[in-house]
Design an enzyme around this catalytic site. Structure first.
Site, PDB file in Angstrom:
ATOM      1  N   THR A 209       4.909  19.493  25.270  1.00 18.20           N
ATOM      2  CA  THR A 209       4.866  18.576  26.422  1.00 18.20           C
ATOM      3  C   THR A 209       5.741  17.365  26.083  1.00 18.20           C
ATOM      4  OG1 THR A 209       3.050  17.212  25.618  1.00 18.20           O
ATOM      5  CG2 THR A 209       2.433  19.212  26.804  1.00 18.20           C
ATOM      6  N   ASP A 210       5.933  16.474  27.045  1.00 21.99           N
ATOM      7  CA  ASP A 210       6.722  15.267  26.778  1.00 21.99           C
ATOM      8  C   ASP A 210       6.080  14.427  25.675  1.00 21.99           C
ATOM      9  OD1 ASP A 210       8.528  16.033  28.606  1.00 21.99           O
ATOM     10  OD2 ASP A 210       7.786  14.726  30.227  1.00 21.99           O
ATOM     11  N   CYS A 211       4.760  14.374  25.679  1.00 21.98           N
ATOM     12  CA  CYS A 211       4.080  13.549  24.666  1.00 21.98           C
ATOM     13  C   CYS A 211       3.821  14.310  23.369  1.00 21.98           C
ATOM     14  CB  CYS A 211       2.796  12.976  25.234  1.00 21.98           C
ATOM     15  SG  CYS A 211       1.831  14.143  26.193  1.00 21.98           S
ATOM     16  N   TYR A 212       3.762  15.638  23.458  1.00 21.71           N
ATOM     17  CA  TYR A 212       3.535  16.467  22.263  1.00 21.71           C
ATOM     18  C   TYR A 212       4.605  17.553  22.212  1.00 21.71           C
ATOM     19  CZ  TYR A 212      -1.152  14.421  21.981  1.00 21.71           C
ATOM     20  OH  TYR A 212      -2.193  13.569  21.869  1.00 21.71           O
TER      21      TYR A 212
END
Lengths: 126, 490
Positions: free
Chosen positions: B126-129
């Site tokens: 994901t964008d954060c992970y």
């Protein structure tokens, strides 16, 4: 006590009878599992004659092991639940006074039933 | 008469009187409950048994770049990750993807023993992970938190098991020999925690306990809590646990579980509590149930008490049957002693519950569609007799396009032949009656057996049809794996 393992060739011959006749020794069959392609027997023989019986059996292609040792217990893994007790066909396993599982090694017939059921894999055959 | 606060004061001062549950029974019968209540401050109880409903919450810490673990495996055993990015719950019964004899319990035992385990996690990113995969090694020290949290432990009592069928059964109650060959039971009876506090006066939410060597807590009644078959939900810090009070276990043919050790101190606040801790195995009753009937409502063979079970022999149908325990009285005893020692030495203080456990039973059957029985799927059986010629049998098979012919004599089932048997007979140039080639030991089903049970029989014996017989072994139909798969596919 001798443990005998038969291959497909040996399993077809009446080996116990042959060994009895040739050595004039009584063989007491403790356990037997004989199929069309292989077989396994545990026989009791008088101590003095065990060597001779084993030699004759080997000459018929039987794999012979002497069973002096009983099933072994790993004390680190045994939790002393006693699940093995009611499975043992010869009642060789019981509880000590402090409720620890103890094996009467002289009664053990190497059937392996307890090895299979032991939940913590604390038992093994040598 | 006494409060938990007063008892804790005595623990601090070093003059607390602690006895094990075994010793307390002797004391009460000697002195009476009133006097025993005055003398004894704490009774320690213990149990050590296979407790499948157990597991560990772990936090692995964040990698760089970080990953939101969607699936994670520890030594090839998958843990549940439907929580935050690097949190997971590893259940003890979860099996390894490589071996049926290794599971979550083994991973937990290895961690507690100080060993490293392999970790593999995957994610979609994901964008954060952004990270999609990580492979590493972890030891218990590397985990930020490792909390054992067990939804159902310390069963107050448990149904004992036996087997009326003619086959060996491999169950979570161990291996059950045919024809009532043995009985197995679980639970420690009179020394087990909940039996010593059957009204749940002192064991409740917040009770500090001994859990696998660590200090833990009762956090509520367990799932399926059903007094007097009460259960506990507990938690404890895995990092403080000791391998000698937990053990990974394998029940052949069933799977992996874990032996969990629990000790609970009972503060003897009054005479009533002292009386309760004097309970004996003779007063603790349970049932022996028949696992030979693979249904939710397994028939009860007889009522027994824990004294009979612990004696190693019970009588069933006039015969002596040997009994094995699944729990360890030896280690349960060790736990009672250890807890006694910790309280006496001022390492372990008692807590009063902040909420009482429910006295109500919450154990309903699952809501499910109607159970389907064999009689609703079976077909009419086409039968032959032992004298029927092999050639004739093969003709019937082709004509009716079937692969199985039950062999019947005077209305009773005596054998079965399959198209494979016929093919083999032809190859070996055998002619004559089918009696020569039929299988005599026939696996059968009954009209009122659920279809899942019939399907399990076929799977277990690697066969594709079952004759349906009545109680007198008269054939009433035939059910094939095709019939079942049609039903189950719908």
């Amino acid at each position: 006590m001798l443990q005998l393992k038969f291959d497909p060739k040996a399993v077809k011959k009446p080996i116990i009878s042959l060994a009895t006749i040739e050595t004039s020794t009584l063989l007491n069959i403790i356990r037997a599992s004989v199929g069309p392609r292989e077989g396994e027997l545990v026989v009791e023989v008088e101590d003095g004659k065990a060597e001779r019986v084993a030699d004759i059996l080997r000459s018929y292609g039987v794999d012979v092991h002497s069973m002096e040792e009983a099933v072994e217990k790993d004390e680190e893994r045994c939790v002393h639940c006693g699940l093995c007790i009611s499975i043992c066909p010869v009642e060789a396993i019981g509880f000590s006074k402090e409720r620890k599982v103890v094996i009467d090694t002289s009664r053990c017939i190497h059937c392996g039933s307890c090895v299979t059921v032991c939940p913590t894999k604390a038992l093994k055959l040598p | 008469m006494k409060t938990v606060g007063e008892i804790n004061q005595r623990i601090k001062e070093g003059n607390v009187c602690v006895v094990t549950a075994s010793e307390m029974k002797e004391l009460v019968s000697e002195l009476g409950a009133e006097k025993a209540a005055k003398e004894v401050d704490v009774v320690t109880t213990g149990t050590f048994g296979a407790m499948c409903s157990s597991g560990v919450f772990m936090n692995f810490g964040h990698s760089d770049p970080p990953i939101r673990m969607q699936r994670v495996w520890l030594n090839d055993v998958e843990a549940y990750t439907g929580i935050a990015a690097v949190d997971a719950y590893l259940g003890v019964t979860q099996l390894s993807e490589k071996s049926g004899e290794y599971g979550g319990a083994h991973v937990i035992e290895e961690l507690v023993s100080g060993k490293e385990v392999s970790l593999k996690a995957i994610s979609k990113g994901t964008d954060c992970y952004p990270r999609k995969e990580i492979i590493s090694e972890v030891a218990l020290d590397d985990l930020n938190q490792a909390v054992m949290l067990n939804p159902r432990n310390a069963y107050q009592r448990y149904n004992a098991a036996t087997n009326s069928s003619n086959q060996i059964l491999q169950t979570y109650m161990g291996t059950l020999l045919p024809h009532f060959g043995n009985v197995t039971f679980a639970g420690c009876g009179e020394i087990s925690p909940l039996n010593n506090d059957p009204e749940y006066r002192t064991i409740g939410v917040g009770t500090r306990i001994f859990l696998c060597g660590a200090k833990g807590y009762v956090i509520g009644e367990g799932t399926q809590h059903c007094p007097p078959y009460g259960t506990l939900m507990v938690r404890g810090n895995l990092k403080e646990m000791k391998p000698e009070f937990m053990k990974a276990a394998v029940f052949p043919g069933y799977g992996v579980t874990m032996y969990v050790g629990i000790g609970i101190p009972i503060p003897v606040l009054n005479t009533e509590i002292a009386k309760a801790t004097a309970i004996r195995d003779e007063e603790i009753w349970t049932k022996i149930i028949d696992f030979g009937v693979p249904r939710r409502q397994r028939p009860t063979i007889k009522k027994v008490n824990y004294a009979e079970l612990k004696s190693g022999k019970v009588e069933i149908n006039g015969e002596e049957v040997r009994v094995s325990s699944l729990s360890s009285l030896y280690i349960a005893g060790k736990i009672m002693k250890e807890l006694e020692k910790q309280i006496k030495s001022g390492e372990f203080f008692l807590t009063a519950p902040v909420e009482r456990l429910s006295g109500e039973c919450v154990f309903r059957p699952m809501r499910q569609e109607e159970v389907k029985f064999v009689k609703s799927v079976m077909a009419q059986a086409i039968t032959i007799e032992p004298e029927t010629l092999i050639e004739e049998a093969s003709r019937i098979m082709i004509e009716k396009s079937i692969n199985h012919l039950p062999v019947v004599k005077e209305g009773r089932l005596v054998g079965i032949i399959t198209s494979w048997d016929v093919a083999k007979a032809v190859a070996m140039k055998k002619a004559g009656g089918v009696a020569e080639i039929m299988t005599r030991k026939v696996i059968t089903t009954m009209p009122d057996e659920p279809v899942e049970v019939a399907a399990r029989k076929m799977e277990k014996h690697n066969i594709s049809a079952l004759p349906v017989v009545d109680a007198k072994n008269r054939i009433v139909g035939m059910v094939t794996s095709e019939d079942l798969s049609r039903l189950l596919a719908r």
